[in-house]
Design an enzyme around this catalytic site. Sequence first.
Site, mmCIF file in Angstrom:
data_model
loop_
_atom_site.group_PDB
_atom_site.id
_atom_site.type_symbol
_atom_site.label_atom_id
_atom_site.label_comp_id
_atom_site.label_asym_id
_atom_site.label_seq_id
_atom_site.Cartn_x
_atom_site.Cartn_y
_atom_site.Cartn_z
ATOM 1 N N ILE A 78 19.604 15.383 36.439
ATOM 2 C CA ILE A 78 18.650 14.854 35.456
ATOM 3 C C ILE A 78 19.212 13.596 34.791
ATOM 4 O O ILE A 78 18.489 12.614 34.580
ATOM 5 C CB ILE A 78 18.287 15.924 34.407
ATOM 6 N N THR A 100 32.193 16.423 38.178
ATOM 7 C CA THR A 100 32.416 17.739 38.777
ATOM 8 C C THR A 100 31.710 17.738 40.128
ATOM 9 O O THR A 100 31.127 16.730 40.534
ATOM 10 C CB THR A 100 31.788 18.837 37.904
ATOM 11 N N ILE A 157 33.845 15.501 28.394
ATOM 12 C CA ILE A 157 33.322 15.557 27.018
ATOM 13 C C ILE A 157 34.215 16.398 26.103
ATOM 14 O O ILE A 157 34.078 16.333 24.886
ATOM 15 C CB ILE A 157 31.866 16.084 26.949
ATOM 16 N N THR A 216 32.690 23.685 29.032
ATOM 17 C CA THR A 216 31.891 22.453 28.930
ATOM 18 C C THR A 216 30.709 22.624 27.980
ATOM 19 O O THR A 216 30.472 21.788 27.105
ATOM 20 C CB THR A 216 31.402 22.017 30.330
ATOM 21 N N THR A 259 17.577 23.955 27.644
ATOM 22 C CA THR A 259 16.770 24.644 28.647
ATOM 23 C C THR A 259 15.884 25.724 28.027
ATOM 24 O O THR A 259 16.221 26.267 26.968
ATOM 25 C CB THR A 259 17.720 25.287 29.690
ATOM 26 N N ASP A 260 14.799 26.058 28.719
ATOM 27 C CA ASP A 260 13.964 27.181 28.277
ATOM 28 C C ASP A 260 14.657 28.528 28.479
ATOM 29 O O ASP A 260 14.210 29.546 27.951
ATOM 30 C CB ASP A 260 12.603 27.172 29.003
ATOM 31 N N GLU A 261 15.748 28.542 29.275
ATOM 32 C CA GLU A 261 16.375 29.826 29.610
ATOM 33 C C GLU A 261 16.999 30.499 28.381
ATOM 34 O O GLU A 261 17.262 31.698 28.397
ATOM 35 C CB GLU A 261 17.405 29.643 30.727
ATOM 36 N N TYR A 264 25.164 31.352 31.821
ATOM 37 C CA TYR A 264 24.674 29.975 31.646
ATOM 38 C C TYR A 264 23.786 29.871 30.408
ATOM 39 O O TYR A 264 24.025 29.040 29.518
ATOM 40 C CB TYR A 264 23.900 29.508 32.897
ATOM 41 N N LYS A 301 24.302 27.807 26.845
ATOM 42 C CA LYS A 301 23.380 26.791 26.342
ATOM 43 C C LYS A 301 22.825 27.205 24.969
ATOM 44 O O LYS A 301 22.654 26.365 24.076
ATOM 45 C CB LYS A 301 22.238 26.546 27.333
ATOM 46 N N LEU A 309 17.078 26.083 43.871
ATOM 47 C CA LEU A 309 16.077 26.615 44.798
ATOM 48 C C LEU A 309 15.418 25.556 45.682
ATOM 49 O O LEU A 309 15.465 25.653 46.923
ATOM 50 C CB LEU A 309 14.992 27.385 44.023
ATOM 51 N N ARG A 366 19.628 38.377 42.330
ATOM 52 C CA ARG A 366 20.621 37.890 41.359
ATOM 53 C C ARG A 366 20.782 38.952 40.268
ATOM 54 O O ARG A 366 19.767 39.442 39.749
ATOM 55 C CB ARG A 366 20.081 36.594 40.777
ATOM 56 N N GLY A 417 20.834 40.551 36.772
ATOM 57 C CA GLY A 417 20.259 40.138 35.478
ATOM 58 C C GLY A 417 19.174 39.089 35.610
ATOM 59 O O GLY A 417 18.884 38.374 34.649
HETATM 60 P P1 NAD Z 1 23.849 18.924 36.891
HETATM 61 O O1 NAD Z 1 24.715 20.130 37.103
HETATM 62 O O2 NAD Z 1 23.118 18.336 38.062
HETATM 63 O O3 NAD Z 1 24.719 17.731 36.278
HETATM 64 C C1 NAD Z 1 25.642 17.926 35.252
HETATM 65 C C2 NAD Z 1 26.459 16.650 35.092
HETATM 66 O O4 NAD Z 1 27.377 16.848 34.010
HETATM 67 C C3 NAD Z 1 27.294 16.286 36.331
HETATM 68 O O5 NAD Z 1 27.205 14.899 36.571
HETATM 69 C C4 NAD Z 1 28.700 16.687 35.925
HETATM 70 O O6 NAD Z 1 29.714 15.919 36.587
HETATM 71 C C5 NAD Z 1 28.680 16.438 34.431
HETATM 72 N N1 NAD Z 1 29.673 17.243 33.706
HETATM 73 C C6 NAD Z 1 29.901 18.574 33.843
HETATM 74 N N2 NAD Z 1 30.897 18.957 33.020
HETATM 75 C C7 NAD Z 1 31.296 17.839 32.343
HETATM 76 C C8 NAD Z 1 32.279 17.588 31.346
HETATM 77 N N3 NAD Z 1 33.066 18.571 30.876
HETATM 78 N N4 NAD Z 1 32.389 16.332 30.858
HETATM 79 C C9 NAD Z 1 31.601 15.330 31.334
HETATM 80 N N5 NAD Z 1 30.665 15.511 32.291
HETATM 81 C C10 NAD Z 1 30.528 16.750 32.781
HETATM 82 O O7 NAD Z 1 22.867 19.321 35.717
HETATM 83 P P2 NAD Z 1 21.345 18.896 35.496
HETATM 84 O O8 NAD Z 1 20.461 19.804 36.269
HETATM 85 O O9 NAD Z 1 21.226 17.440 35.650
HETATM 86 O O10 NAD Z 1 21.168 19.304 33.958
HETATM 87 C C11 NAD Z 1 21.441 18.355 32.919
HETATM 88 C C12 NAD Z 1 21.190 19.016 31.584
HETATM 89 O O11 NAD Z 1 19.835 19.447 31.514
HETATM 90 C C13 NAD Z 1 22.041 20.267 31.338
HETATM 91 O O12 NAD Z 1 22.441 20.268 30.000
HETATM 92 C C14 NAD Z 1 21.085 21.425 31.618
HETATM 93 O O13 NAD Z 1 21.429 22.556 30.867
HETATM 94 C C15 NAD Z 1 19.770 20.825 31.186
HETATM 95 N N6 NAD Z 1 18.574 21.358 31.858
HETATM 96 C C16 NAD Z 1 18.511 21.414 33.224
HETATM 97 C C17 NAD Z 1 17.348 21.868 33.843
HETATM 98 C C18 NAD Z 1 17.200 21.905 35.350
HETATM 99 O O14 NAD Z 1 16.181 22.387 35.852
HETATM 100 N N7 NAD Z 1 18.157 21.380 36.126
HETATM 101 C C19 NAD Z 1 16.257 22.279 33.053
HETATM 102 C C20 NAD Z 1 16.373 22.211 31.659
HETATM 103 C C21 NAD Z 1 17.529 21.730 31.075
HETATM 104 P P1 TYD Z 2 17.519 27.971 40.367
HETATM 105 O O1 TYD Z 2 17.027 26.758 41.069
HETATM 106 O O2 TYD Z 2 18.933 28.402 40.545
HETATM 107 O O3 TYD Z 2 17.157 27.781 38.820
HETATM 108 P P2 TYD Z 2 17.200 28.866 37.593
HETATM 109 O O4 TYD Z 2 17.935 30.076 38.015
HETATM 110 O O5 TYD Z 2 17.933 28.088 36.550
HETATM 111 O O6 TYD Z 2 15.761 29.127 37.254
HETATM 112 O O7 TYD Z 2 16.598 29.196 40.799
HETATM 113 C C1 TYD Z 2 15.198 29.144 40.637
HETATM 114 C C2 TYD Z 2 14.649 30.489 41.048
HETATM 115 O O8 TYD Z 2 14.847 30.655 42.456
HETATM 116 C C3 TYD Z 2 15.352 31.654 40.379
HETATM 117 O O9 TYD Z 2 14.373 32.680 40.091
HETATM 118 C C4 TYD Z 2 16.323 32.145 41.443
HETATM 119 C C5 TYD Z 2 15.620 31.823 42.740
HETATM 120 N N1 TYD Z 2 16.485 31.509 43.891
HETATM 121 C C6 TYD Z 2 16.280 32.147 45.117
HETATM 122 O O10 TYD Z 2 15.383 33.001 45.268
HETATM 123 N N2 TYD Z 2 17.100 31.817 46.150
HETATM 124 C C7 TYD Z 2 18.119 30.916 46.031
HETATM 125 O O11 TYD Z 2 18.865 30.686 47.032
HETATM 126 C C8 TYD Z 2 18.291 30.255 44.779
HETATM 127 C C9 TYD Z 2 19.398 29.237 44.586
HETATM 128 C C10 TYD Z 2 17.453 30.570 43.734
#
Ligand code: NAD
Ligand code: TYD
Length: 354
Positions: free
Chosen positions: A12, A35, A59, A99, A133-135, A159, A163, A199, A290, A292
């Site tokens: 993101i 990472t 960070i 982190t 996140t909504d989680e 996770y 958060k 996913l 998974r 939980g």
């Molecule tokens: P991501 O795992 O793709 O990227 C995380 C980034 O943070 C990476 O570039 C990593 O190198 C960097 N990072 C990790 N630990 C670090 C540290 N200690 N210091 C500096 N950099 C560090 O994550 P994402 O999916 O892009 O999510 C970004 C943010 O959005 C997160 O806070 C996540 O909780 C939130 N979020 C994600 C989703 C989603 O669907 N992916 C939805 C809602 C909120």
């Molecule tokens: P994911 O993309 O890991 O996001 P989150 O767990 O943060 O919602 O997973 C999305 C959904 O897909 C979640 O209900 C778990 C499921 N999932 C699978 O069924 N198979 C997979 O291989 C993965 C990674 C996720």
Amino acid sequence: MTILVTGGAGFIGSNFVLDWFQTSSEPVVNLDALTYAGNRANLASLQADARLSFVHGDICDRALVDSLLATHQPRAIVHFAAESHVDRSIHGPGAFMKTNVDGTFTLLEAARAYWGGLAGDAKAAFRFHHVSTDEVYGSLQPGAPAFTEDHPYEPNSPYSASKAASDHLVRAWHHTYGLPVVTTNCSNNYGPYHFPEKLIPLMIVNALAGKPLPVYGDGQQIRDWLYVGDHCSGIRAVLAGGKLGETYNIGGWNEQANIDIVKIVCGLLDELRPDPAGPYARLITYVTDRPGHDRRYAIDARKIERELGWRPAETFATGIRKTVQWYLANADWVASVQSGAYRDWVSTNYAERA
Ligand code: NAD
Ligand code: TYD
């Protein structure tokens, strides 16, 4: 003016930086530890752009964060950096505490010291934007109303607990110290540069490789999917106009069961890259659930629409088509992130689910 982005080499964060320069010429400093989830290639198109500075660092490193704030004097911190994958948090929660909790604490303390030293307009304009996140709200029963901003916090995975902890710290730093914060809680994102452990990208890359498409449990878990560009525009809206100390939910009004998502991805691949061996859905494989596993997430995004006029621009149909097309056009990116460490993760997570 400058903004400091953390985690801007991740999924993101990199989309946010790319989108930022579509609408703004304000410089960005990107602090990222690189990472497994961080990839500088995500921002390769900006390599020669003087408006973007990259800093390889953690960070949790207070001295580094202090020196970046002192040097660049940002008017805002947009905090994406996190460990973000639920399954990894089950196998190794320690990195998430470090982190997501300690790292956010370190940033808040550095921001508090920096902001405390500002004066006048600079002090009034400063923002700490926490991306969450909504989680954190836990799991919804079927038919229950979608999460509003005042839904109780009930995190269920390491996770989401980490958060939730970070959200609470951000809230407390506002209430206790007056730090000017805003928080956004967004639903599941999808789009370009999504790491193929999640996913949607996992299903695309496995299908193209002729590998099984592992669906956890009965595949009826529901997520509320939002195109990543819409998340980025929501963050920009809250950064610009969000009320201090408030939280804003961001979501796509797009609840879908996992199995339906997988079938949609298969259908698009059948159309765009047909496999002579037959429809991609033949690869769908139900695997052990998974632990939980949250059953349902859904976001009520009326507050951000009412107060800030934000709505998603993409429908799921347009966003998922763009996403599948992006993965088909960017096989090199996919290959570059499928390192040995990625293959180790795949065997750790899936070997025991047979
Ligand atoms: P991501 O795992 O793709 O990227 C995380 C980034 O943070 C990476 O570039 C990593 O190198 C960097 N990072 C990790 N630990 C670090 C540290 N200690 N210091 C500096 N950099 C560090 O994550 P994402 O999916 O892009 O999510 C970004 C943010 O959005 C997160 O806070 C996540 O909780 C939130 N979020 C994600 C989703 C989603 O669907 N992916 C939805 C809602 C909120
Ligand atoms: P994911 O993309 O890991 O996001 P989150 O767990 O943060 O919602 O997973 C999305 C959904 O897909 C979640 O209900 C778990 C499921 N999932 C699978 O069924 N198979 C997979 O291989 C993965 C990674 C996720």
